[in-house]
Motif scaffolding. Structure first.
Motif, PDB file in Angstrom:
ATOM      1  N   ALA A  55      48.981  51.032  33.745  1.00 32.54           N
ATOM      2  CA  ALA A  55      47.902  50.370  33.018  1.00 32.54           C
ATOM      3  C   ALA A  55      46.949  49.671  33.993  1.00 32.54           C
ATOM      4  O   ALA A  55      45.725  49.733  33.830  1.00 32.54           O
ATOM      5  CB  ALA A  55      48.467  49.365  32.014  1.00 32.54           C
ATOM      6  N   ALA A  56      47.500  49.017  34.998  1.00 29.48           N
ATOM      7  CA  ALA A  56      46.650  48.351  36.000  1.00 29.48           C
ATOM      8  C   ALA A  56      45.807  49.373  36.755  1.00 29.48           C
ATOM      9  O   ALA A  56      44.626  49.132  37.032  1.00 29.48           O
ATOM     10  CB  ALA A  56      47.508  47.542  36.968  1.00 29.48           C
ATOM     11  N   LEU A  57      46.383  50.512  37.079  1.00 29.84           N
ATOM     12  CA  LEU A  57      45.652  51.539  37.820  1.00 29.84           C
ATOM     13  C   LEU A  57      44.510  52.147  37.006  1.00 29.84           C
ATOM     14  O   LEU A  57      43.511  52.580  37.575  1.00 29.84           O
ATOM     15  CB  LEU A  57      46.607  52.633  38.302  1.00 29.84           C
ATOM     16  N   THR A  58      44.627  52.151  35.684  1.00 22.26           N
ATOM     17  CA  THR A  58      43.530  52.693  34.866  1.00 22.26           C
ATOM     18  C   THR A  58      42.274  51.845  34.988  1.00 22.26           C
ATOM     19  O   THR A  58      41.185  52.317  34.687  1.00 22.26           O
ATOM     20  CB  THR A  58      43.914  52.829  33.373  1.00 22.26           C
ATOM     21  N   GLY A  59      42.433  50.595  35.443  1.00 21.96           N
ATOM     22  CA  GLY A  59      41.287  49.726  35.623  1.00 21.96           C
ATOM     23  C   GLY A  59      40.579  49.891  36.956  1.00 21.96           C
ATOM     24  O   GLY A  59      39.579  49.217  37.217  1.00 21.96           O
ATOM     25  N   CYS A  60      41.077  50.787  37.797  1.00 28.15           N
ATOM     26  CA  CYS A  60      40.420  51.025  39.083  1.00 28.15           C
ATOM     27  C   CYS A  60      39.056  51.672  38.854  1.00 28.15           C
ATOM     28  O   CYS A  60      38.915  52.511  37.967  1.00 28.15           O
ATOM     29  CB  CYS A  60      41.265  51.941  39.962  1.00 28.15           C
ATOM     30  N   PRO A  61      38.078  51.306  39.655  1.00 22.90           N
ATOM     31  CA  PRO A  61      36.755  51.922  39.492  1.00 22.90           C
ATOM     32  C   PRO A  61      36.827  53.437  39.692  1.00 22.90           C
ATOM     33  O   PRO A  61      37.554  53.916  40.564  1.00 22.90           O
ATOM     34  CB  PRO A  61      35.919  51.285  40.600  1.00 22.90           C
ATOM     35  N   ALA A  62      36.087  54.172  38.901  1.00 16.60           N
ATOM     36  CA  ALA A  62      36.080  55.636  38.997  1.00 16.60           C
ATOM     37  C   ALA A  62      35.647  56.106  40.381  1.00 16.60           C
ATOM     38  O   ALA A  62      36.113  57.125  40.875  1.00 16.60           O
ATOM     39  CB  ALA A  62      35.162  56.232  37.931  1.00 16.60           C
ATOM     40  N   ARG A  63      34.785  55.337  41.030  1.00 21.16           N
ATOM     41  CA  ARG A  63      34.295  55.724  42.355  1.00 21.16           C
ATOM     42  C   ARG A  63      35.339  55.546  43.455  1.00 21.16           C
ATOM     43  O   ARG A  63      35.185  56.066  44.547  1.00 21.16           O
ATOM     44  CB  ARG A  63      33.039  54.925  42.706  1.00 21.16           C
ATOM     45  N   ALA A  64      36.409  54.769  43.195  1.00 15.86           N
ATOM     46  CA  ALA A  64      37.443  54.506  44.204  1.00 15.86           C
ATOM     47  C   ALA A  64      38.243  55.778  44.493  1.00 15.86           C
ATOM     48  O   ALA A  64      38.899  56.309  43.609  1.00 15.86           O
ATOM     49  CB  ALA A  64      38.366  53.389  43.744  1.00 15.86           C
ATOM     50  N   GLN A  65      38.157  56.235  45.721  1.00 16.16           N
ATOM     51  CA  GLN A  65      38.897  57.439  46.138  1.00 16.16           C
ATOM     52  C   GLN A  65      40.267  57.084  46.715  1.00 16.16           C
ATOM     53  O   GLN A  65      41.183  57.892  46.664  1.00 16.16           O
ATOM     54  CB  GLN A  65      38.093  58.222  47.176  1.00 16.16           C
ATOM     55  N   ARG A  66      40.380  55.871  47.305  1.00 17.37           N
ATOM     56  CA  ARG A  66      41.624  55.427  47.939  1.00 17.37           C
ATOM     57  C   ARG A  66      41.962  54.031  47.416  1.00 17.37           C
ATOM     58  O   ARG A  66      41.212  53.081  47.640  1.00 17.37           O
ATOM     59  CB  ARG A  66      41.468  55.413  49.457  1.00 17.37           C
ATOM     60  N   VAL A  67      43.094  53.923  46.739  1.00 17.90           N
ATOM     61  CA  VAL A  67      43.522  52.644  46.171  1.00 17.90           C
ATOM     62  C   VAL A  67      44.822  52.211  46.841  1.00 17.90           C
ATOM     63  O   VAL A  67      45.765  52.994  46.956  1.00 17.90           O
ATOM     64  CB  VAL A  67      43.710  52.749  44.643  1.00 17.90           C
ATOM     65  N   LEU A  68      44.842  50.954  47.287  1.00 17.91           N
ATOM     66  CA  LEU A  68      46.049  50.330  47.828  1.00 17.91           C
ATOM     67  C   LEU A  68      46.619  49.425  46.759  1.00 17.91           C
ATOM     68  O   LEU A  68      45.918  48.532  46.264  1.00 17.91           O
ATOM     69  CB  LEU A  68      45.707  49.519  49.090  1.00 17.91           C
ATOM     70  N   LEU A  69      47.867  49.662  46.386  1.00 18.25           N
ATOM     71  CA  LEU A  69      48.556  48.849  45.390  1.00 18.25           C
ATOM     72  C   LEU A  69      49.714  48.144  46.088  1.00 18.25           C
ATOM     73  O   LEU A  69      50.589  48.804  46.646  1.00 18.25           O
ATOM     74  CB  LEU A  69      49.063  49.735  44.254  1.00 18.25           C
ATOM     75  N   VAL A  70      49.715  46.813  46.064  1.00 19.56           N
ATOM     76  CA  VAL A  70      50.775  46.013  46.688  1.00 19.56           C
ATOM     77  C   VAL A  70      51.634  45.435  45.578  1.00 19.56           C
ATOM     78  O   VAL A  70      51.134  44.704  44.713  1.00 19.56           O
ATOM     79  CB  VAL A  70      50.181  44.879  47.561  1.00 19.56           C
ATOM     80  N   GLY A  71      52.913  45.791  45.594  1.00 19.77           N
ATOM     81  CA  GLY A  71      53.771  45.346  44.508  1.00 19.77           C
ATOM     82  C   GLY A  71      55.239  45.270  44.882  1.00 19.77           C
ATOM     83  O   GLY A  71      55.586  44.990  46.034  1.00 19.77           O
ATOM     84  N   HIS A  72      56.080  45.547  43.890  1.00 28.01           N
ATOM     85  CA  HIS A  72      57.514  45.268  43.968  1.00 28.01           C
ATOM     86  C   HIS A  72      58.351  46.485  43.569  1.00 28.01           C
ATOM     87  O   HIS A  72      57.893  47.348  42.818  1.00 28.01           O
ATOM     88  CB  HIS A  72      57.873  44.132  42.997  1.00 28.01           C
ATOM     89  N   ASN A  73      59.583  46.480  44.032  1.00 27.02           N
ATOM     90  CA  ASN A  73      60.585  47.408  43.519  1.00 27.02           C
ATOM     91  C   ASN A  73      61.287  46.733  42.351  1.00 27.02           C
ATOM     92  O   ASN A  73      61.322  45.503  42.311  1.00 27.02           O
ATOM     93  CB  ASN A  73      61.598  47.753  44.620  1.00 27.02           C
ATOM     94  N   PRO A  74      61.813  47.451  41.414  1.00 27.22           N
ATOM     95  CA  PRO A  74      61.960  48.907  41.390  1.00 27.22           C
ATOM     96  C   PRO A  74      60.731  49.646  40.852  1.00 27.22           C
ATOM     97  O   PRO A  74      60.700  50.868  40.835  1.00 27.22           O
ATOM     98  CB  PRO A  74      63.157  49.125  40.466  1.00 27.22           C
TER      99      PRO A  74
END
Length: 171
Positions: free
Chosen positions: A93-112
């Protein structure tokens, strides 16, 4: 495939601090690992177009150190509460909010959650056989055949996993 998703697990946190899980800081080793990863990203010319981070202290601190070392603006880090204890659905759901123009997204998060997202997108057969697929300060790079709105199981190719512990202090 023209988009890439980079999954970075937060660096090692300090369990000796009297704080709840959300407010746990990085320990000395974690800060060093985050610096290594940021320096390596700069050396490899890995520059994300969009940066998403869990708002938990250890994730934000990891993102800030990595960005500083990589020469990226810390103020460009977007914190999203769906990246903390919200499961696979929260990450997507969070990734769907990325701008359409973004070709490379860095997501910093947690396991699991990060490992679940990696397996969901790349498929179980594509991931290395390891006890811990993404230990602290590990970066997985995925190539995507779809946009941020259509992240479906099997829609990505695992390009690499880089472990900060394997990187030299000065990249």
């Amino acid at each position: 495939m023209n988009r890439e998703l980079w999954l970075l697990r937060h660096a090692k946190s300090d369990w000796h601090v009297d704080a709840d899980d959300f407010d746990r800081p990085l320990n000395k080793r974690g800060k060093r690992a985050a610096r290594r990863m940021g320096a390596w990203m700069k050396q490899q010319q890995l520059r994300p177009d969009f940066i998403l981070s869990s708002p938990a202290l250890r994730a934000v601190a990891t993102a800030e150190i990595v960005c500083t070392e990589a020469g990226l603006a810390v103020q460009d880090i977007h914190q999203d509460k769906r990246l903390y204890e919200q499961g696979l659905a929260g990450l997507k759901a969070a990734l769907t909010g990325c701008p359409a123009r973004a070709q490379r997204v860095l997501l910093v998060g947690h396991n699991p959650e990060l490992e679940a997202l990696l397996i969901d997108l790349a498929g179980l057969a594509a991931v290395p056989d390891a006890d811990k697929l993404l230990p602290t300060a590990a970066l997985a790079r995925l190539a995507l055949a779809c946009d941020w709105q259509h992240l479906r199981p099997g829609s990505a190719e695992l390009l690499s996993i880089t472990y900060a512990r394997d990187l030299p202090d000065a990249c």
